[in-house]
Design a protein around this motif. Structure first.
Motif, PDB file in Angstrom:
ATOM      1  N   GLN A  52      -4.405  -5.790 -13.969  1.00  0.00           N
ATOM      2  CA  GLN A  52      -5.236  -4.618 -14.243  1.00  0.00           C
ATOM      3  C   GLN A  52      -5.547  -3.864 -12.942  1.00  0.00           C
ATOM      4  N   LEU A  53      -5.842  -4.597 -11.874  1.00  0.00           N
ATOM      5  CA  LEU A  53      -6.131  -3.981 -10.580  1.00  0.00           C
ATOM      6  C   LEU A  53      -4.896  -3.239 -10.046  1.00  0.00           C
ATOM      7  N   ARG A  54      -3.711  -3.886 -10.157  1.00  0.00           N
ATOM      8  CA  ARG A  54      -2.475  -3.224  -9.709  1.00  0.00           C
ATOM      9  C   ARG A  54      -2.184  -1.973 -10.531  1.00  0.00           C
ATOM     10  N   LEU A  55      -2.386  -2.056 -11.857  1.00  0.00           N
ATOM     11  CA  LEU A  55      -2.152  -0.878 -12.708  1.00  0.00           C
ATOM     12  C   LEU A  55      -3.093   0.268 -12.337  1.00  0.00           C
ATOM     13  N   ASN A  56      -4.351  -0.076 -12.057  1.00  0.00           N
ATOM     14  CA  ASN A  56      -5.309   0.964 -11.656  1.00  0.00           C
ATOM     15  C   ASN A  56      -4.865   1.645 -10.357  1.00  0.00           C
ATOM     16  N   LEU A  57      -4.432   0.809  -9.389  1.00  0.00           N
ATOM     17  CA  LEU A  57      -3.956   1.384  -8.119  1.00  0.00           C
ATOM     18  C   LEU A  57      -2.728   2.277  -8.352  1.00  0.00           C
ATOM     19  N   MET A  58      -1.787   1.804  -9.180  1.00  0.00           N
ATOM     20  CA  MET A  58      -0.588   2.594  -9.467  1.00  0.00           C
ATOM     21  C   MET A  58      -0.960   3.914 -10.143  1.00  0.00           C
ATOM     22  N   PHE A  59      -1.860   3.835 -11.108  1.00  0.00           N
ATOM     23  CA  PHE A  59      -2.294   5.050 -11.799  1.00  0.00           C
ATOM     24  C   PHE A  59      -2.922   6.031 -10.809  1.00  0.00           C
ATOM     25  N   ARG A  60      -3.748   5.528  -9.903  1.00  0.00           N
ATOM     26  CA  ARG A  60      -4.393   6.404  -8.912  1.00  0.00           C
ATOM     27  C   ARG A  60      -3.351   6.988  -7.944  1.00  0.00           C
ATOM     28  N   ILE A  61      -2.309   6.179  -7.627  1.00  0.00           N
ATOM     29  CA  ILE A  61      -1.235   6.688  -6.762  1.00  0.00           C
ATOM     30  C   ILE A  61      -0.507   7.836  -7.453  1.00  0.00           C
ATOM     31  N   VAL A  62      -0.163   7.647  -8.720  1.00  0.00           N
ATOM     32  CA  VAL A  62       0.531   8.690  -9.490  1.00  0.00           C
ATOM     33  C   VAL A  62      -0.335   9.941  -9.564  1.00  0.00           C
ATOM     34  N   LYS A  63      -1.620   9.754  -9.811  1.00  0.00           N
ATOM     35  CA  LYS A  63      -2.547  10.884  -9.909  1.00  0.00           C
ATOM     36  C   LYS A  63      -2.645  11.618  -8.561  1.00  0.00           C
ATOM     37  N   ALA A  64      -2.718  10.847  -7.464  1.00  0.00           N
ATOM     38  CA  ALA A  64      -2.798  11.463  -6.130  1.00  0.00           C
ATOM     39  C   ALA A  64      -1.514  12.225  -5.816  1.00  0.00           C
ATOM     40  N   ARG A  65      -0.361  11.687  -6.210  1.00  0.00           N
ATOM     41  CA  ARG A  65       0.913  12.390  -6.000  1.00  0.00           C
ATOM     42  C   ARG A  65       0.941  13.680  -6.805  1.00  0.00           C
ATOM     43  N   GLY A  66       0.402  13.591  -8.038  1.00  0.00           N
ATOM     44  CA  GLY A  66       0.349  14.791  -8.879  1.00  0.00           C
ATOM     45  C   GLY A  66      -0.510  15.882  -8.240  1.00  0.00           C
ATOM     46  N   GLN A  67      -1.489  15.488  -7.484  1.00  0.00           N
ATOM     47  CA  GLN A  67      -2.379  16.449  -6.812  1.00  0.00           C
ATOM     48  C   GLN A  67      -1.883  16.767  -5.395  1.00  0.00           C
TER      49      GLN A  67
END
Length: 134
Positions: free
Chosen positions: A94-109
């Protein structure tokens, strides 16, 4: 006088006969009593043997139940450990998925600084987990 002496003799004869009958009855009663007592003793001995066998069966059953209980307890402990491992793995995933999701979101921005920080955090987390597995 002879009649009197005969009467006197008859009384003791009568008394001795009566006593003899009483003795025979007592002997008969004693024999029956002894037979009954012997029969009761034999019955009790047989019952004691049966009770002993039943106690052995009960002991064997208790031993089997104890063994089954120990096996079940060992399985319970194993399942508990496995459940703890799965829970830890789930939290880590769950922690890794959260980090990955935040990475994808940061790349999107287009936030490269945040993306680099999050990526480094993810690498550190994976390295830490690999060390714990060893």
């Amino acid at each position: 006088m002879q009649e009197n002496s005969r009467k006197c003799k008859r009384i003791p004869d009568f008394a001795s006969r009566r006593n003899c009958g009483v003795r025979k009855r007592r002997r008969h009663t004693n024999r029956e009593l002894k037979r009954k007592i012997k029969a009761m003793i034999e019955r009790l001995r047989a019952e004691m043997v049966e009770i002993g066998e039943e106690q052995q069966c009960i002991k064997e059953g208790q031993r089997q139940v104890s063994e089954k209980y120990e096996k079940i307890e060992a399985e319970r402990e194993q399942l508990k450990r496995e459940t703890e491992i799965i829970a830890k793995q789930s939290a880590s995933i769950q922690l890794r998925l959260n980090l990955m999701f935040r990475i994808v979101k940061a790349r999107g921005q287009n936030d490269s600084v945040l993306t680099d920080q999050l990526t480094q955090s993810l690498r550190d987390l994976l390295a830490k987990e690999n060390e714990q597995m060893r």
